[in-house]
Write a protein that holds these residues in place. Structure first.
Motif, PDB file in Angstrom:
ATOM      1  N   SER A 120     -57.942  30.964 -49.830  1.00  0.00           N
ATOM      2  CA  SER A 120     -57.004  32.380 -50.374  1.00  0.00           C
ATOM      3  C   SER A 120     -55.876  32.606 -50.079  1.00  0.00           C
ATOM      4  O   SER A 120     -54.871  32.694 -50.689  1.00  0.00           O
ATOM      5  N   GLU A 163     -69.990  36.179 -45.979  1.00  0.00           N
ATOM      6  CA  GLU A 163     -70.525  35.140 -46.956  1.00  0.00           C
ATOM      7  C   GLU A 163     -71.870  34.756 -46.653  1.00  0.00           C
ATOM      8  O   GLU A 163     -72.574  34.083 -47.450  1.00  0.00           O
ATOM      9  N   ALA A 181     -57.082  37.782 -46.778  1.00  0.00           N
ATOM     10  CA  ALA A 181     -56.296  36.875 -46.822  1.00  0.00           C
ATOM     11  C   ALA A 181     -54.753  37.386 -46.493  1.00  0.00           C
ATOM     12  O   ALA A 181     -54.053  36.953 -45.700  1.00  0.00           O
ATOM     13  N   SER A 214     -54.855  37.970 -42.858  1.00  0.00           N
ATOM     14  CA  SER A 214     -54.630  36.659 -42.020  1.00  0.00           C
ATOM     15  C   SER A 214     -53.334  36.441 -41.977  1.00  0.00           C
ATOM     16  O   SER A 214     -52.471  35.991 -40.964  1.00  0.00           O
ATOM     17  N   HIS A 234     -56.661  38.610 -55.608  1.00  0.00           N
ATOM     18  CA  HIS A 234     -57.996  39.181 -55.732  1.00  0.00           C
ATOM     19  C   HIS A 234     -58.423  38.610 -57.207  1.00  0.00           C
ATOM     20  O   HIS A 234     -59.810  38.741 -57.220  1.00  0.00           O
ATOM     21  N   SER A 278     -63.070  29.443 -47.743  1.00  0.00           N
ATOM     22  CA  SER A 278     -62.605  30.499 -48.691  1.00  0.00           C
ATOM     23  C   SER A 278     -61.334  30.924 -48.114  1.00  0.00           C
ATOM     24  O   SER A 278     -60.338  31.185 -49.123  1.00  0.00           O
ATOM     25  N   ILE A 279     -61.355  31.560 -46.902  1.00  0.00           N
ATOM     26  CA  ILE A 279     -60.073  32.219 -46.457  1.00  0.00           C
ATOM     27  C   ILE A 279     -58.834  31.450 -46.248  1.00  0.00           C
ATOM     28  O   ILE A 279     -57.777  32.113 -46.744  1.00  0.00           O
ATOM     29  N   THR A 339     -61.995  39.138 -50.139  1.00  0.00           N
ATOM     30  CA  THR A 339     -61.226  37.910 -49.677  1.00  0.00           C
ATOM     31  C   THR A 339     -59.840  38.062 -49.645  1.00  0.00           C
ATOM     32  O   THR A 339     -59.127  37.834 -48.820  1.00  0.00           O
ATOM     33  N   TYR A 360     -60.012  35.261 -56.009  1.00  0.00           N
ATOM     34  CA  TYR A 360     -60.763  35.160 -54.744  1.00  0.00           C
ATOM     35  C   TYR A 360     -61.693  36.349 -54.778  1.00  0.00           C
ATOM     36  O   TYR A 360     -62.501  36.447 -53.933  1.00  0.00           O
ATOM     37  N   VAL A 414     -65.165  36.943 -42.557  1.00  0.00           N
ATOM     38  CA  VAL A 414     -65.445  36.223 -43.681  1.00  0.00           C
ATOM     39  C   VAL A 414     -66.878  35.554 -43.634  1.00  0.00           C
ATOM     40  O   VAL A 414     -67.573  35.810 -44.611  1.00  0.00           O
TER      41      VAL A 414
END
Lengths: 294, 294
Positions: free
Chosen positions: A34, B162, A112, A115, A101, A30-31, A108, A104, B158
């Motif tokens: 995203s 999750e 993101a 990240s 957003h 997911s990350i 997240t 996701y 994350v």
């Protein structure tokens, strides 16, 4: 020069650079999905292009600049993801696509953004390790880091937020413009020049160019929010005035805003007068940014 | 060795280091107040202490390590601010004090976290510029950057998010522990060793130590959430099980969790057997962290 074609080619080159330096896959999925979604959702890629062209302009090796270019776009993208969050501008549309957003979820999207900011530094540090001149490289990174922080972009974001609904105020407006968009646009040009080995004079001239087009870019942004439409702009228009944002048209009116763009365009062109044809793209880019419609 | 006194002295030393490298004031005031609030609200300062001691342990110059130490605590603090936000864990209490967004609001807290992450890199880059060995410095920064990113701490966050409400799963638990807390604890030890000029053998042994105490630290955290009380811990207890978090006690039970702590303590002590008295503090710290009550 067909600036639109040139820009398109360079944008597609930047896409390839980003593809090379992003981390495409990992755990949890997911990350990675995203932050890559926002990184590749489009955009003008003006910052990495400025960085590359500034490096070229002083006769630098643009291969050295690639990780810095990727990092600069990662930093820009992280700032947009966080800016769009519900606790900030709460925007649903960006570059004509749903914001991070919206796709996701808030948590997240928050991570993101985090990240991408961190990945920018991971990317630059690997660039530094393999660079031909690590001292120069660290200096260029330092320019970028300072521009993105609490004495640069973030200060501008906070001031922008806090000035909503306030009376028109030229000093506050200058602060927001200098920092919110100006800081990392300037840093793109300056870090490109630094990593390219610019002389002091070249650095001075390019800094002047950077300051002028950085401010010009933002004034045009402010104007477009008033005069453009959602389809052309890829995001809602009229949002600045709805939020009573401290914009150039809000403080000085639309006519003076157009004059300001012209003044800044002239300054940016004059600042390049010591350069020859190697600065042609930067000249055309200034013209293009002054006249842009989105 | 009176480990409690030693720790207190080192914590107070770290406070001074943070004071030296933070940016205390600026415009707009709110953002500087906000991130400094969280940076100086307290905390064990374990990460910078590990970094410094690891550097000492290999005979390094700890003056070189100071900006890295400050950066590591900034990264840790940013992660806590973002973790506490309403869209994440929505915590109101941290280290016995109101969380950042509780005091300054969500938007400012978001940007305070961003500021600290970026400031960490600004700080390290200035450290790199004035370091005696820039290549070594950049290598240490690279260790830190990788640990904080999407292949480290963020991946752990994350996965943690999750896995809430899922069935107990040892593999997922290992992933969370390895990354969420483990990654930057390990990076603290390793970057300290790198900047201190560790030999390959020293680096190998310290990495083993780091892995063991990083995991141990998290298992103890998991245990304390079950057995401690709010006053001792400075935050709400029982939150992990309320949220059905993937913790060590949840997957393996409390008894096995205590055994795991003992195993990891032994590994961490054994990994230091090639060192002499220069590693005494790291030994005592491992013992202390195994027995800690908050």
């Amino acid at each position: 020069m067909d600036i639109k074609k040139e820009l398109k080619d360079k944008q597609s080159f930047v896409e390839d650079v980003l593809k090379k330096y992003t981390i495409k896959e990992g755990k949890p999925k997911s990350i990675f999905e995203s932050f890559n979604y926002s990184l590749f959702v489009g955009g003008k890629r003006i910052r990495p292009i400025l960085l590359m062209e500034s490096c070229k302009c002083v006769g630098g090796d643009t291969n050295e600049a690639l990780p810095l270019m990727a990092a600069m776009e990662m930093i820009h993208t992280y700032s947009l993801i966080h800016d769009d969050l519900p606790c900030m501008d709460d925007d649903e549309l960006r570059r004509g696509k749903p914001t991070n957003h919206t796709v996701y979820g808030e948590a997240t999207a928050l991570l993101a953004g985090d990240s991408l900011l961190n990945l920018a530094y991971e990317t630059m540090l690997k660039g530094a390790k393999s660079s031909k001149d690590i001292n120069r490289y660290v200096e260029a990174m330092n320019v970028i880091a300072d521009s993105a922080g609490v004495k640069g972009m973030i200060a501008g974001q906070v001031m922008d937020m806090e000035s909503e609904g306030k009376e028109p105020d030229g000093e506050t407006l200058d602060f927001i413009h200098d920092n919110k968009t100006g800081a990392i646009l300037r840093a793109s040009v300056i870090s490109g020049a630094v990593v390219g080995g610019a002389t002091d004079d070249e650095l001075k001239n390019l800094s002047e160019y950077a300051r002028a087009i950085g401010l010009m870019f933002q004034v045009v942004d402010d104007i477009l929010d008033v005069v453009s439409d959602e389809e052309t702009l890829g995001k809602k228009v009229g949002m600045d005035s709805e939020r009573n944002k401290m914009t150039y048209p809000y403080v000085y009116g639309l006519e003076r805003s157009y004059e300001k763009v012209d003044e800044l365009l002239n300054i940016s062109l004059n600042s390049l007068s010591d350069f020859g044809s190697e600065a042609d793209f930067l000249r055309e880019l200034a013209l293009y940014l002054a006249k842009r419609k989105n």
